[in-house]
Scaffold this motif. Sequence first.
Motif, short mmCIF file in Angstrom:
data_model
loop_
_atom_site.label_atom_id
_atom_site.label_comp_id
_atom_site.label_asym_id
_atom_site.label_seq_id
_atom_site.Cartn_x
_atom_site.Cartn_y
_atom_site.Cartn_z
N GLU A 231 -19.55 8.09 13.37
CA GLU A 231 -18.31 7.30 13.39
C GLU A 231 -17.80 7.14 14.82
N HIS A 232 -17.81 8.25 15.57
CA HIS A 232 -17.31 8.19 16.95
C HIS A 232 -18.16 7.24 17.79
N GLN A 233 -19.48 7.33 17.63
CA GLN A 233 -20.37 6.46 18.40
C GLN A 233 -20.16 4.99 18.06
N GLU A 234 -19.97 4.69 16.78
CA GLU A 234 -19.79 3.29 16.39
C GLU A 234 -18.50 2.72 16.97
N ILE A 235 -17.42 3.49 16.91
CA ILE A 235 -16.15 3.00 17.45
C ILE A 235 -16.25 2.78 18.95
N LEU A 236 -16.84 3.74 19.65
CA LEU A 236 -16.97 3.59 21.10
C LEU A 236 -17.87 2.41 21.46
N SER A 237 -18.89 2.18 20.66
CA SER A 237 -19.81 1.08 20.97
C SER A 237 -19.12 -0.28 20.81
N ILE A 238 -18.26 -0.42 19.80
CA ILE A 238 -17.59 -1.73 19.64
C ILE A 238 -16.52 -1.91 20.73
N LEU A 239 -15.90 -0.81 21.17
CA LEU A 239 -14.94 -0.93 22.26
C LEU A 239 -15.64 -1.36 23.54
N LYS A 240 -16.81 -0.81 23.77
CA LYS A 240 -17.59 -1.20 24.95
C LYS A 240 -18.00 -2.67 24.84
N TYR A 241 -18.38 -3.09 23.64
CA TYR A 241 -18.75 -4.50 23.43
C TYR A 241 -17.56 -5.41 23.74
N ALA A 242 -16.37 -4.99 23.30
CA ALA A 242 -15.17 -5.80 23.55
C ALA A 242 -14.90 -5.92 25.05
N LEU A 243 -15.01 -4.80 25.76
CA LEU A 243 -14.73 -4.81 27.19
C LEU A 243 -15.75 -5.65 27.96
N ASP A 244 -16.96 -5.76 27.43
CA ASP A 244 -17.99 -6.59 28.07
C ASP A 244 -17.75 -8.08 27.85
#
Length: 647
Positions: A231-244
Amino acid sequence: MPSFQGAHDFNIENLIQAQTYTTVTVGSTSPLEVLRGHIAPGALHNSRERADSPNKCHPETRVAVQEEILRWVAEPIRPTEQILWVTGPAGAGKSAIAGSIADTCYERGDLAASFFFSSFSGEVNRRRKQCLVSTLAYQLRQHPALQGISREMLASIDNDPAVFEKCLLDQLKLIILKPLGSFVARGFGPSQSGAWCPVIIIDGLDECEPDEDEDAQKVASGLPPRTREDEHQEILSILKYALDSSAFPFRIIIFSRPERAIRQFFSKELESGGYFSKIFLDERYNPGLDIGRYLRSRFAAIRDRYHLPNTWPTEEQIQALLEAASGQFIYAATVIRYVEDNKNLPVIQLKHLLEVHSPSSTPLEPLDALYTQIINTSPDPFSSLCSNCGTKTALTSDLPALFCNQFLATIPGEVEYLLGNLTSLVDVPPIGDATSPYKFYHRTLQEFIRRPSRHAKVAGAREALDCLAGLNLLLSQYIKVLANKGPCIPLEQDVETFLEYFDCLALTPIIMKEFSLTFVRTPVYDSLLACDVPWWMNRICSMNVVVRSYVFSQLSIIIHSNCQRYRCRPACNYWKESILKCRTLVPIDDNPQNRGKRVSFWHTRSHLSTSWFWKNVYLLVPADSLAVNDLDEGESSERMTERMEGT
């Protein structure tokens, strides 16, 4: 006659969008109502649920760290600092800081959205990820500077009513990034030049947990269940996608414990030159001073309410509380909650709290619940307790964590596996650090570990987990090192460094106090029969006299303490006989009148009872430091050996 006859130069686009939003509904429900039905109201920074609990910093506390965060918010946006990670031990006050920062940013117009996870919340949606994107989207469309995204957002929901059943990334793309892209492309919204830098605050990311119902379905289908790390990895990955994405004009502040998946994410970002800053809530921010202010202020209010004297509590009592708090605000908050409890007068409650070592006293239940919740995230909670208990029971605090890992592990990666999710309780040095020790953030954690009544709800806890559990682990590993002449997992290099630390293990006082037949009945004890005794004797006798006597004393307790009075165990006899056969060793006299005089083994034959032997074995010295003519009666070392064997 048509109303638009002769009209020209119309822009139809906006008319079509307006028709979409005003006439189309999802069944009998409007898109806005659909969105509203998928948010977590309690996760908002100003929610009623959060207002019922301490959700902000006490006045005049945590000032330095708040100022540092707000400076970061006010600075012009930089591509290299789009995420601020605020982390620290469990109970350090991260959520209170997040609440204060969210309120301040909201008042200044700098808060775009927020989400406060909570594993203790009664609202399921605050414990899971399903409502994260929709709750953020709901707040974004309400922000005065972002009103223009509302229509595009609701249109996306209208076109795909099942969007909230999709993965988080698809939700992010459809109901946030797509509307923002259209909005920004038209020249509206936050300036890309950094004149206005709204922030999104996410608190308690480490408290997000998997959906149990979804996991049950996966298990029934033969698929592995989701983990908290997933769960933590998925949330962080979408936040990184948003920032990109160029359509995402915000920065993000994440408050969390340093859990494994979160640490790994930011480590990778750091290695790749990623875009984050980090604040760790340690002694640099002087938490003890703030906790003192908090306690004195709250005690003053209690005094006023009950008309208590100004001398209560005493300065000694406050200092005792500060020492027990170890810089953790959760302890101070727990103290105040307990003292304010109406079960007894505050004076009595505080007295009970300071007598927390009493088995019948349970004033720290909220703190124990926190410890239990964190330790249960370990893949093997009971083993992690034993590992922590063993490490802090007898391994001295200045021994490197790397050595502790090598000493305790029986399979590669075992200690990291057990402790990886406990980094909010235990300071784990980074990989490659060969000198820094483990450190408990909370002094009260040691009491929690040692008292069965407090850790009874830890998954797999059985019997009494006191010093004995950790001691058994340590003794088992100690004997395995003796048998292997090194750790259970062979080292390719630095074996001598490991052995030097091994020589320094401070086991003796603990063993003398806690040693039990429970341990010596275990099969591990038989490993002593496989030890290369001469090898160890040569090594031990190369040490200085003080260390040598200490190590022999430690060995004697491990090997001989639980032998019967007139009958030693096989391992004890094996070690005694092997030592006597070592040609490189002769004893020195322990008689006060002949202190230090060298004597031959056969002259002590009448005294070679096992008890005498183990009491005086530390007096052995290397024979190669003696001349042959120093031996009594001038006999050769060969003759000495024959007599030793005869003895």
